[in-house]
Design an enzyme around this catalytic site. Structure first.
Site, PDB file in Angstrom:
ATOM      1  N   CYS A 278       1.072  -3.831  11.393  1.00 40.25           N
ATOM      2  CA  CYS A 278       2.250  -4.215  10.597  1.00 40.25           C
ATOM      3  C   CYS A 278       3.536  -4.275  11.412  1.00 40.25           C
ATOM      4  O   CYS A 278       4.517  -4.868  10.971  1.00 40.25           O
ATOM      5  CB  CYS A 278       2.439  -3.251   9.437  1.00 40.25           C
ATOM      6  SG  CYS A 278       1.048  -3.329   8.330  1.00 40.25           S
TER       7      CYS A 278
ATOM      8  N   HIS B 229       8.984  -4.857   6.470  1.00 41.78           N
ATOM      9  CA  HIS B 229       7.579  -5.238   6.339  1.00 41.78           C
ATOM     10  C   HIS B 229       7.207  -5.154   4.858  1.00 41.78           C
ATOM     11  O   HIS B 229       7.612  -4.224   4.161  1.00 41.78           O
ATOM     12  CB  HIS B 229       6.713  -4.288   7.173  1.00 41.78           C
ATOM     13  CG  HIS B 229       5.263  -4.401   6.868  1.00 41.78           C
ATOM     14  ND1 HIS B 229       4.618  -5.617   6.806  1.00 41.78           N
ATOM     15  CD2 HIS B 229       4.325  -3.462   6.582  1.00 41.78           C
ATOM     16  CE1 HIS B 229       3.356  -5.413   6.498  1.00 41.78           C
ATOM     17  NE2 HIS B 229       3.147  -4.114   6.356  1.00 41.78           N
TER      18      HIS B 229
ATOM     19  N   ASN C  41       0.367  -8.131   1.410  1.00 46.47           N
ATOM     20  CA  ASN C  41       0.677  -7.621   2.750  1.00 46.47           C
ATOM     21  C   ASN C  41      -0.033  -8.502   3.774  1.00 46.47           C
ATOM     22  O   ASN C  41      -1.254  -8.456   3.889  1.00 46.47           O
ATOM     23  CB  ASN C  41       0.205  -6.166   2.843  1.00 46.47           C
ATOM     24  CG  ASN C  41       0.413  -5.551   4.225  1.00 46.47           C
ATOM     25  OD1 ASN C  41       0.698  -6.251   5.192  1.00 46.47           O
ATOM     26  ND2 ASN C  41       0.250  -4.242   4.315  1.00 46.47           N
TER      27      ASN C  41
HETATM   28  N1  ACO Z   1      -6.929  -0.725  -9.090  1.00 47.69           N
HETATM   29  C1  ACO Z   1      -6.987   0.265  -9.988  1.00 47.69           C
HETATM   30  N2  ACO Z   1      -6.993   1.581  -9.646  1.00 47.69           N
HETATM   31  C2  ACO Z   1      -6.897   1.855  -8.326  1.00 47.69           C
HETATM   32  C3  ACO Z   1      -6.820   0.862  -7.340  1.00 47.69           C
HETATM   33  C4  ACO Z   1      -6.833  -0.485  -7.764  1.00 47.69           C
HETATM   34  N3  ACO Z   1      -6.761  -1.502  -6.916  1.00 47.69           N
HETATM   35  N4  ACO Z   1      -6.742   1.452  -6.119  1.00 47.69           N
HETATM   36  C5  ACO Z   1      -6.767   2.774  -6.328  1.00 47.69           C
HETATM   37  N5  ACO Z   1      -6.862   3.035  -7.661  1.00 47.69           N
HETATM   38  C6  ACO Z   1      -6.904   4.329  -8.340  1.00 47.69           C
HETATM   39  C7  ACO Z   1      -7.398   5.451  -7.450  1.00 47.69           C
HETATM   40  O1  ACO Z   1      -8.789   5.492  -7.428  1.00 47.69           O
HETATM   41  C8  ACO Z   1      -6.761   6.646  -8.098  1.00 47.69           C
HETATM   42  O2  ACO Z   1      -7.544   7.005  -9.232  1.00 47.69           O
HETATM   43  P1  ACO Z   1      -7.711   8.574  -9.649  1.00 47.69           P
HETATM   44  O3  ACO Z   1      -6.318   9.048  -9.961  1.00 47.69           O
HETATM   45  O4  ACO Z   1      -8.602   8.488 -10.829  1.00 47.69           O
HETATM   46  O5  ACO Z   1      -8.297   9.242  -8.451  1.00 47.69           O
HETATM   47  C9  ACO Z   1      -5.430   6.122  -8.637  1.00 47.69           C
HETATM   48  O6  ACO Z   1      -5.563   4.690  -8.692  1.00 47.69           O
HETATM   49  C10 ACO Z   1      -4.249   6.487  -7.781  1.00 47.69           C
HETATM   50  O7  ACO Z   1      -4.559   6.211  -6.412  1.00 47.69           O
HETATM   51  P2  ACO Z   1      -3.501   6.431  -5.256  1.00 47.69           P
HETATM   52  O8  ACO Z   1      -4.139   6.056  -3.953  1.00 47.69           O
HETATM   53  O9  ACO Z   1      -2.879   7.786  -5.365  1.00 47.69           O
HETATM   54  O10 ACO Z   1      -2.421   5.337  -5.667  1.00 47.69           O
HETATM   55  P3  ACO Z   1      -0.998   5.062  -5.062  1.00 47.69           P
HETATM   56  O11 ACO Z   1       0.011   5.114  -6.109  1.00 47.69           O
HETATM   57  O12 ACO Z   1      -0.749   5.849  -3.806  1.00 47.69           O
HETATM   58  O13 ACO Z   1      -1.116   3.508  -4.617  1.00 47.69           O
HETATM   59  C11 ACO Z   1      -1.355   2.241  -2.599  1.00 47.69           C
HETATM   60  C12 ACO Z   1      -2.055   3.106  -3.643  1.00 47.69           C
HETATM   61  C13 ACO Z   1      -0.848   1.008  -3.298  1.00 47.69           C
HETATM   62  C14 ACO Z   1      -2.374   1.855  -1.543  1.00 47.69           C
HETATM   63  C15 ACO Z   1      -0.166   3.027  -1.984  1.00 47.69           C
HETATM   64  O14 ACO Z   1      -0.583   4.314  -1.624  1.00 47.69           O
HETATM   65  C16 ACO Z   1       0.439   2.359  -0.778  1.00 47.69           C
HETATM   66  O15 ACO Z   1       0.976   1.270  -0.831  1.00 47.69           O
HETATM   67  N6  ACO Z   1       0.431   3.051   0.395  1.00 47.69           N
HETATM   68  C17 ACO Z   1       1.072   2.563   1.600  1.00 47.69           C
HETATM   69  C18 ACO Z   1       0.386   1.360   2.171  1.00 47.69           C
HETATM   70  C19 ACO Z   1       1.032   0.973   3.476  1.00 47.69           C
HETATM   71  O16 ACO Z   1       2.242   0.953   3.620  1.00 47.69           O
HETATM   72  N7  ACO Z   1       0.232   0.684   4.492  1.00 47.69           N
HETATM   73  C20 ACO Z   1       0.749   0.388   5.787  1.00 47.69           C
HETATM   74  C21 ACO Z   1       0.811  -1.030   6.063  1.00 47.69           C
HETATM   75  S1  ACO Z   1      -0.754  -1.796   6.179  1.00 47.69           S
HETATM   76  C22 ACO Z   1      -1.135  -1.918   7.864  1.00 47.69           C
HETATM   77  O17 ACO Z   1      -0.551  -1.353   8.746  1.00 47.69           O
HETATM   78  C23 ACO Z   1      -2.332  -2.709   8.211  1.00 47.69           C
END
Ligand code: ACO
Length: 337
Positions: free
Chosen positions: A115, A262, A292
């Protein structure tokens, strides 16, 4: 000393539009969850089963950037290609793009910084220009994520966020006394957190790169992310690195016309705005449309921000920032000539 000036930009996304509702049909997710957690409404993926690599998308974006600069590929003396999804294991996509541009000796360098590929790439381009090693550089960020995602419910946290796309910049070394070009660059990395976001297989560190006892649907063949940990890290580290880059450039946040972060998650960027006490119009968002696109995300956003007239006039100052796999993070400040 010459200044690195962005002459032009170009972008390209494949025509295959995938909405959140399309994803609902293949895995257990919902439009509401995706929008609420990430801000994403749609993304573009290559036609599945078509032979399209990141250099193909990069080629389309490069043709537009070159035309916008009034350059031909023969004018280039260096190519930098940022991607985490190279067409093949090796050689790098920069070489493949170079050949597609009809060139046969122009140097081409691949950057594997995910990223922050654009941030590392623009910093590298600036160093080449300032040292006199290059004068006309093509910087490309391009990704084909869709062919490498786990499109089952197991991989839903990652699969719903990634889109395919590319953007390119023509960057020229210009002799000028004006205060312009890259005013500061601050880059960081912490390899201790590599495991928080990675695709582990195939792996040259293993005795056998494709182990016969590991089936190809093993999660290690797909990107795996500790989303909440990365989210927290981004919200903590981005304000710090922005402050470092402002201090290095000896300017204040008020002087920044637009922040182009980003596009990993709209909530991360909104939290950043709140932390910095910025009006939302000072932060550029387009994650709704593209998801993304990793190394392509910041340059696609720059291209759109310039097309919309939000940035690009002489004297305008833009701040680029991002955090991603590596982990890597950084902040760059650029002033238009
Ligand atoms: N649809 C429905 N439910 C989902 C999904 C989905 N696509 N994905 C996860 N869930 C569920 C999980 O299983 C979890 O369920 P549970 O509570 O029953 O266990 C619940 O949703 C919450 O999951 P979290 O992972 O805690 O959700 P969060 O609010 O953190 O969102 C996300 C997830 C969107 C991935 C977020 O954490 C995020 O954006 N993180 C940062 C990503 C990032 O910046 N990455 C770096 C750049 S990418 C790169 O460098 C290549």
């Amino acid at each position: 000393m010459k200044k690195s000036i962005i002459k032009s930009t170009g972008m390209f996304v494949p025509p295959n539009l995938i909405t959140n509702h399309d994803l609902e049909k293949i895995l257990d997710t919902s439009d509401e969850w995706i929008k609420q957690r990430t801000g994403i409404e749609q993304r573009y993926w290559i036609e599945q089963n078509m032979a399209t690599g990141s250099s193909d998308l990069g080629f389309e974006a490069s043709k537009i950037a070159l035309a916008n600069a009034g350059w031909t590929a023969q004018d280039l003396d260096f190519i930098i290609f940022a991607t985490l999804s190279p067409d093949i294991m090796f050689p790098g996509s920069g070489c493949l793009l170079q050949a597609k541009l009809g060139l046969d000796s122009t140097p081409a360098l691949d950057i594997r910084q995910q990223c922050t590929g654009f941030l590392y790439g623009l910093t590298t381009a600036d160093a080449y220009i300032k040292s006199g090693l290059a004068g006309k550089i093509l910087l490309v960020g391009a990704e084909v994520h869709s062919s490498g995602l786990d499109k089952t419910t197991r991989g839903r946290d990652v699969t719903v966020i990634f889109g395919d796309g590319a953007a390119a910049l023509c960057i020229e070394g210009v002799e000028t006394k004006k205060d312009a070009g890259l005013l500061s660059s601050v880059l960081h990395a912490d390899g201790n957190l590599a495991h928080a976001l990675m695709t582990e297989l195939p792996a040259s560190r293993l005795p056998v790169r494709f182990p016969a006892d590991i089936p190809f649907d093993d999660p290690r063949y797909f990107p795996v992310m500790d989303g909440p940990a990365i989210f927290k890290k981004a919200v903590r580290m981005l304000p710090k690195v922005i402050k470092e880059s402002l201090e290095k450039a000896q300017i204040t946040l008020d002087e920044i016309d637009l922040i182009i972060p980003h596009q990993a998650n709209m909530r991360i960027n909104q939290a950043l705005g709140q932390f910095l006490k910025l009006d939302d119009h000072k932060i550029f968002h387009n994650i709704q449309k593209y998801g993304n696109t990793t190394a392509a995300s910041i340059p696609i956003a720059l291209h759109e921000a310039m097309e919309q007239g939000r940035i690009g006039k002489s004297g305008d100052i833009v701040l680029f920032t991002g955090l991603g796999a590596g982990l890597t993070w950084g902040s760059l400040i650029y002033k238009f000539l």
